[in-house]
Design a protein around this motif. Structure first.
Motif, mmCIF file in Angstrom:
data_model
loop_
_atom_site.group_PDB
_atom_site.id
_atom_site.type_symbol
_atom_site.label_atom_id
_atom_site.label_comp_id
_atom_site.label_asym_id
_atom_site.label_seq_id
_atom_site.Cartn_x
_atom_site.Cartn_y
_atom_site.Cartn_z
ATOM 1 N N UNK A 135 0.832 -1.207 0.000
ATOM 2 C CA UNK A 135 0.000 0.000 0.000
ATOM 3 C C UNK A 135 0.863 1.251 0.000
ATOM 4 N N UNK A 136 1.887 1.257 0.850
ATOM 5 C CA UNK A 136 2.772 2.430 0.957
ATOM 6 C C UNK A 136 3.481 2.693 -0.374
ATOM 7 N N UNK A 137 4.091 1.649 -0.943
ATOM 8 C CA UNK A 137 4.834 1.837 -2.182
ATOM 9 C C UNK A 137 3.909 1.989 -3.389
ATOM 10 N N UNK A 138 2.759 1.327 -3.357
ATOM 11 C CA UNK A 138 1.816 1.453 -4.461
ATOM 12 C C UNK A 138 1.344 2.885 -4.641
ATOM 13 N N UNK A 139 1.130 3.587 -3.540
ATOM 14 C CA UNK A 139 0.729 4.988 -3.610
ATOM 15 C C UNK A 139 1.951 5.897 -3.731
ATOM 16 N N UNK A 140 3.021 5.569 -3.000
ATOM 17 C CA UNK A 140 4.202 6.423 -2.985
ATOM 18 C C UNK A 140 4.903 6.517 -4.322
ATOM 19 N N UNK A 141 4.980 5.407 -5.060
ATOM 20 C CA UNK A 141 5.697 5.406 -6.332
ATOM 21 C C UNK A 141 5.049 6.306 -7.387
#
Length: 415
Positions: A135-141
């Motif tokens: 979730x963090x990387x899916x949105x952060x990227x």
């Protein structure tokens, strides 16, 4: 106020970029973990001399294809999905939008899952951390993609040199440890040259088709061509070579795993992060551009975050385990799009598109759609270099069909 990055129109000359900017963005795109796995697949099948020949040949073909599209993109200021309106029609182009967009959101899901899984393994975390990290990387990227070209430019200027240094350190260490034994390793596969080159081209040909999203920002065609060739011949070739050597020496294709095996834990984590981020933001940007053309909206940032959410959900749902074979299969059906675009631009429009807002575009261009279908069929059933076959067959079919259509129209008028 001009919508971000001109999703539905030409990039004006006032907003064009120089050689360094164009090159680092495209190189950041091609520095991709999945390409290293392609290198690992062919690394054990050939001796070192054969391997170098295959890597050069495969990436030269890929680079030539992407560069041909880059020239058209720079000259016209349009990306592939907007060019698709000319060769497929106003609504016919939605077919290519769907194919290109689906491919990119699939890769985004794979990348999002990959960084979470690898980080959990590398840092010795509980498996329960995988979903929160996705979730963090899916949105952060997608943050740099939401900013647009400028955001990806800034990231790539930092990430590309750093990754080059990490890769060179790893390759030097590996070659030093392997020594002369590297040239004496036995092959363990009966993979043919044709299959190996197809693997190299197929892994990133979808990206080559959509690299026009950035080459259209170049100030001059020679900059667009040089930057694209550097990315898809040199950059992608380096990724394949890195994966092949890593497999030969450490039985690991991914440079992150190789760095870990070499004891460079910090460099491995940084490489993983930078490698995936510079590709993920480009990938979701591609999805957004295709989505804007599909929906005829200039809300590129909204489409970007929507795509990131879809990709994240696919990653969490575990679909990324099934996506890679499907995406490689789609690679067979993407190159013919480029073939139709090139034939349409050079044969019908004689090297110059009219302004998109002033052009008379049919709802469906059946010549282009028919040529695409023929090219895809040839690629699917071809035993020899399917991606190359698809491009050539689609381009040839377009020229023949257009000529026949013109002659039919002339006969009708004369009668």
């Amino acid at each position: 106020m001009q919508p971000s990055d001109y999703p539905l129109s030409e990039v004006p000359r006032s907003d064009r970029k120089g050689r360094i900017s164009t090159s680092v963005v495209l190189l950041g795109f091609t520095f991709f973990t999945a390409t290293m796995f392609a290198g690992g697949k062919i690394g054990t099948a050939f001796n070192l001399t054969e391997l170098i020949v295959i890597i050069v040949a495969g990436n030269l073909l890929l680079g030539a294809y992407a560069s041909a599209l880059a020239y058209i993109a720079c000259k016209s200021g349009l990306n592939s999905v907007l060019m698709g309106r000319f060769c497929f029609g106003d609504y016919g182009s939605k077919l290519s939008d769907l194919i290109l967009g689906l491919t990119q959101v699939g890769w985004y899901a794979w990348g999002t899952a990959t960084i979470a899984v690898v980080l959990v393994k590398t840092l010795g975390l509980s498996a329960a951390w995988e979903m929160p990290l996705m979730i963090v990387f899916g949105i952060g990227f997608c943050i740099t993609a939401m900013i647009g070209y400028k955001g990806m430019d800034v990231l790539s200027r930092v990430a590309v040199p750093a990754m080059l240094i990490f890769i060179l350190i790893s390759m030097y260490t590996g070659l030093t440890e392997a020594g002369a034994g590297l040239t004496e390793k036995n092959t363990s596969s009966d993979m043919s040259f044709n299959a190996a080159i197809t693997v190299i081209i197929g892994t990133f040909v979808s990206g080559g088709t959509q690299a026009t999203n950035w080459s259209r920002f170049a100030k001059a065609p020679e900059i667009a061509v040089a930057a694209t060739l550097a990315a898809f011949f040199v950059g992608n070739g380096l990724m394949v070579l890195t994966g092949a050597l890593g497999t030969l020496v450490y039985q690991q294709a991914d440079v992150v795993d190789v760095l870990l095996a070499q004891g460079f834990v910090t460099l491995a984590v940084l490489m993983l992060f930078l490698n995936l981020w510079t590709t993920q933001d480009n990938t979701i940007y591609n999805f957004a551009v295709a989505g804007c053309n599909l929906l005829r909206t200039d809300k590129r940032r909204l489409i970007t975050i929507a795509g990131a959410i879809i990709g994240t959900l696919l990653a969490i749902g575990g679909m990324y385990n099934m996506l890679i074979p499907f995406l490689v299969l789609l690679g067979t059906f993407i190159p013919p799009i480029g073939g139709v675009i090139m034939a349409d631009f050079w044969f019908k429009y004689r090297g110059t598109y009219p302004t998109l807002s002033d052009a008379s575009i049919p709802t469906f261009n059946w010549v282009g759609l028919g040529a695409y279908a023929f090219g895809s069929g040839c690629a699917f059933f071809s035993p020899i270099l399917p991606p190359v076959t698809g491009v050539l067959a689609a381009a040839t079919a377009y020229i023949v069909l257009w000529k026949l259509t013109e002659e039919a129209i002339l006969r009708t008028v004369n009668n």
